[in-house]
Motif scaffolding. Structure first.
Motif, short mmCIF file in Angstrom:
data_model
loop_
_atom_site.label_atom_id
_atom_site.label_comp_id
_atom_site.label_asym_id
_atom_site.label_seq_id
_atom_site.Cartn_x
_atom_site.Cartn_y
_atom_site.Cartn_z
N TRP A 106 71.08 8.51 -4.57
CA TRP A 106 72.58 8.39 -3.95
C TRP A 106 73.04 7.00 -4.51
N THR A 107 74.39 6.92 -4.31
CA THR A 107 75.37 5.68 -4.44
C THR A 107 75.79 5.33 -3.22
N SER A 113 72.78 12.06 2.06
CA SER A 113 72.21 12.64 0.81
C SER A 113 70.76 13.49 1.00
N VAL A 201 74.46 12.26 -9.19
CA VAL A 201 74.15 10.72 -8.93
C VAL A 201 73.91 10.00 -10.26
#
Length: 240
Positions: A106-107, A113, A201
């Motif tokens: 994930w960011t 997520s 991602v």
């Protein structure tokens, strides 16, 4: 990749220590099989710290700090290991020569997520039903190679494994804005058919960082040869 021009200055992985961090629930055994041979071919030396499930993130950061005390290092890891090492590189640009980011999950905030949700669910199941029952459930829904990997690594991190999973699921990865400030070159790898670590991602990380490139693989390739992951990371780094 053994040598490359970066911002007009040649850097060389020969003789460089590369610290690679495991993903959630995984371990240094897998990291070694995934990265040792590709890094050795590039002339680098792998350091794969074992996860400390009672202090997962703290243990990872201590390993990075300890290695960097002896000179600049390459950093990286798988999933949560990629996020922690990238965060460290952002904070220590003078000590980081490269980032190898495998299967980022994930960011920024983990939010909903898939990887964070899966880690929280597994932690809950482990606490409520124990290691044996939760491992059996995992094996029934995972590719055979992954089931074997996690059965071994989960056993080695029990009984603190649920705490490690919850800690990983709460970790805030670098944001898009932070990625844009990354001065270290980065090779990113994503699997095109991995729903837990979405290809989206990997694309985000590679697109946001100024000196980054993405390579893709499949889960079948990972299952057939873990070193495909390390090789793809180095190939992406060579294009960064």
């Amino acid at each position: 990749m053994a040598r490359r021009q970066y911002l007009g200055v040649a850097f060389d992985l020969r003789g460089v220590t590369a610290v690679l961090l495991p993903g959630t629930g995984s371990d240094d055994d897998y990291v070694t099989r995934a990265f040792a041979a590709p890094l050795r071919a590039a002339g680098a030396r792998l350091v794969a710290p074992p996860p400390e499930p009672g202090r997962l993130i703290e243990g990872y950061l201590a390993a990075l700090d300890g290695a960097a005390a002896k000179g600049p290092i390459a950093v990286g890891g798988v999933s949560i290991g990629a996020a922690v090492s990238l965060t460290w590189a952002l904070g220590h640009p003078e000590h980081s020569v490269a980032v190898l980011a495998a299967l980022p999950a994930w960011t920024g905030e983990p939010a909903s997520s898939p990887a964070a949700l899966a880690a929280r669910y597994s932690a809950q199941q482990l606490r409520e039903h124990g290691l044996a029952a939760t491992t059996a459930q995992m094996r029934a829904s995972s590719p055979p190679w992954l089931a074997e990997e996690l059965t071994r690594s989960w056993r080695g991190q029990w009984p603190d494994l649920p705490d490690a999973m919850d800690e990983a699921a709460a970790y805030v990865a670098p944001s898009h804005a932070q990625l844009r400030r990354l001065t270290t070159p980065m090779g990113v790898v994503a699997a095109v058919d991995d729903t837990i670590h979405p290809l989206r991602v990997g694309r985000e990380w590679a697109a946001a960082a100024p000196h980054a490139a993405l390579r893709t693989i499949t889960l079948d390739e990972l299952g057939a040869d873990p070193a495909a992951l390390g090789a793809a990371c180095l190939a992406a780094l060579g294009e960064a």
